[in-house]
Write a protein that holds these residues in place. Structure first.
Motif, PDB file in Angstrom:
ATOM      1  N   PRO A   1      82.492  50.789  59.827  1.00 54.15           N
ATOM      2  CA  PRO A   1      81.472  50.006  59.118  1.00 54.15           C
ATOM      3  C   PRO A   1      80.150  50.771  58.939  1.00 54.15           C
ATOM      4  O   PRO A   1      79.493  50.662  57.897  1.00 54.15           O
ATOM      5  CB  PRO A   1      81.285  48.769  60.005  1.00 54.15           C
ATOM      6  CG  PRO A   1      82.600  48.626  60.712  1.00 54.15           C
ATOM      7  CD  PRO A   1      83.036  50.048  60.981  1.00 54.15           C
ATOM      8  N   PHE A   2      79.774  51.567  59.932  1.00 54.41           N
ATOM      9  CA  PHE A   2      78.572  52.406  59.847  1.00 54.41           C
ATOM     10  C   PHE A   2      78.691  53.405  58.700  1.00 54.41           C
ATOM     11  O   PHE A   2      77.796  53.536  57.868  1.00 54.41           O
ATOM     12  CB  PHE A   2      78.367  53.115  61.192  1.00 54.41           C
ATOM     13  CG  PHE A   2      77.413  54.287  61.146  1.00 54.41           C
ATOM     14  CD1 PHE A   2      76.044  54.087  61.123  1.00 54.41           C
ATOM     15  CD2 PHE A   2      77.895  55.588  61.151  1.00 54.41           C
ATOM     16  CE1 PHE A   2      75.169  55.164  61.099  1.00 54.41           C
ATOM     17  CE2 PHE A   2      77.031  56.669  61.128  1.00 54.41           C
ATOM     18  CZ  PHE A   2      75.663  56.455  61.096  1.00 54.41           C
TER      19      PHE A   2
ATOM     20  N   ARG B   1      72.477  58.132  61.692  1.00 48.05           N
ATOM     21  CA  ARG B   1      72.358  58.106  60.231  1.00 48.05           C
ATOM     22  C   ARG B   1      71.696  59.373  59.722  1.00 48.05           C
ATOM     23  O   ARG B   1      72.158  59.995  58.767  1.00 48.05           O
ATOM     24  CB  ARG B   1      71.565  56.875  59.786  1.00 48.05           C
ATOM     25  CG  ARG B   1      71.376  56.798  58.272  1.00 48.05           C
ATOM     26  CD  ARG B   1      70.527  55.603  57.846  1.00 48.05           C
ATOM     27  NE  ARG B   1      69.313  55.406  58.625  1.00 48.05           N
ATOM     28  CZ  ARG B   1      68.186  56.115  58.478  1.00 48.05           C
ATOM     29  NH1 ARG B   1      68.121  57.065  57.576  1.00 48.05           N
ATOM     30  NH2 ARG B   1      67.136  55.862  59.221  1.00 48.05           N
TER      31      ARG B   1
ATOM     32  N   ARG C   1      80.713  53.289  56.147  1.00 51.24           N
ATOM     33  CA  ARG C   1      80.808  52.566  54.871  1.00 51.24           C
ATOM     34  C   ARG C   1      79.408  52.272  54.324  1.00 51.24           C
ATOM     35  O   ARG C   1      79.155  52.405  53.133  1.00 51.24           O
ATOM     36  CB  ARG C   1      81.627  51.283  55.058  1.00 51.24           C
ATOM     37  CG  ARG C   1      82.241  50.775  53.790  1.00 51.24           C
ATOM     38  CD  ARG C   1      83.245  49.626  53.946  1.00 51.24           C
ATOM     39  NE  ARG C   1      83.307  48.934  55.213  1.00 51.24           N
ATOM     40  CZ  ARG C   1      84.204  49.180  56.180  1.00 51.24           C
ATOM     41  NH1 ARG C   1      85.109  50.119  56.038  1.00 51.24           N
ATOM     42  NH2 ARG C   1      84.199  48.477  57.301  1.00 51.24           N
ATOM     43  N   ARG C   2      78.493  51.885  55.208  1.00 52.71           N
ATOM     44  CA  ARG C   2      77.109  51.617  54.775  1.00 52.71           C
ATOM     45  C   ARG C   2      76.435  52.874  54.222  1.00 52.71           C
ATOM     46  O   ARG C   2      75.495  52.776  53.436  1.00 52.71           O
ATOM     47  CB  ARG C   2      76.286  51.039  55.937  1.00 52.71           C
ATOM     48  CG  ARG C   2      76.650  49.606  56.270  1.00 52.71           C
ATOM     49  CD  ARG C   2      75.668  48.960  57.238  1.00 52.71           C
ATOM     50  NE  ARG C   2      75.520  49.650  58.508  1.00 52.71           N
ATOM     51  CZ  ARG C   2      76.305  49.472  59.573  1.00 52.71           C
ATOM     52  NH1 ARG C   2      77.308  48.610  59.520  1.00 52.71           N
ATOM     53  NH2 ARG C   2      76.081  50.133  60.694  1.00 52.71           N
TER      54      ARG C   2
END
Length: 175
Positions: free
Chosen positions: A128-129, A97, A131-132
């Motif tokens: 999904p990572f 991140r 998208r967050r």
């Protein structure tokens, strides 16, 4: 010295394939994708090119050893992420991140339009990572020619139909 993110240095290039190989071991937990754990990594020469363009960042541990990296390249007004890898032993600690956020900040500071990438659609630490983090799927009318060509090349290499997607994050405009 605490762990942090910095621009990759030329001497880091030869370390990055080992980090990518370690990160890929996570694919062993997905039956139809376990072959990725042994797939080819990005070449050291390609890492050197991206390092020379100042679009490769490394997460380094308290001993200044790289434990993760993000390799990207500018394409017009976009920054395209080619590879994000974090050594398996430190996955889940937020380094991926932080690396993506560093690339997003680079795009912001350089007044780029977006950050783009292609990734696996249904792997939890892929689409999904992202998208967050605010990335959106690009398909149909929102998929530009460059991203469509990258996806076509990936499918030509043997990825299952619809297993990959293009995503982008639009850089917010400051009034």
């Amino acid at each position: 010295m605490p762990a942090h993110i910095r621009l990759a240095l030329p001497d880091d290039a030869h370390l990055l394939p080992r980090i990518e190989r370690s990160a890929a071991q996570a694919f062993r937990s997905i039956d139809e994708m376990e072959w990725l754990a042994d797939a080819a990594t990005m070449a050291v020469d390609r890492h050197r090119q991206l390092i020379a363009r100042s679009t490769c960042w490394v997460a380094v541990d308290a001993d200044a050893r790289p434990t993760g990296f993000l390799s990207a390249e500018r394409h017009g007004s976009d920054l395209h992420i080619y590879e994000l890898s974090v050594r398996q032993s430190v996955q889940g600690q937020g380094w991926g991140r932080k690396l993506v956020e560093t690339a997003m900040e680079y795009a912001r500071l350089n007044q780029l339009a977006s950050v783009t990438l292609t990734t696996f659609t249904h792997v939890p630490w892929n689409a999904p990572f992202y998208r967050r983090l605010g990335f959106e799927h690009r398909a149909g009318e929102t998929l530009d020619k460059r991203l469509a060509e990258i996806l076509a090349q990936e499918y030509a290499c043997g990825f299952a139909p619809d297993s990959r997607c293009a995503m982008s994050w639009r850089v917010p405009r400051v009034p």
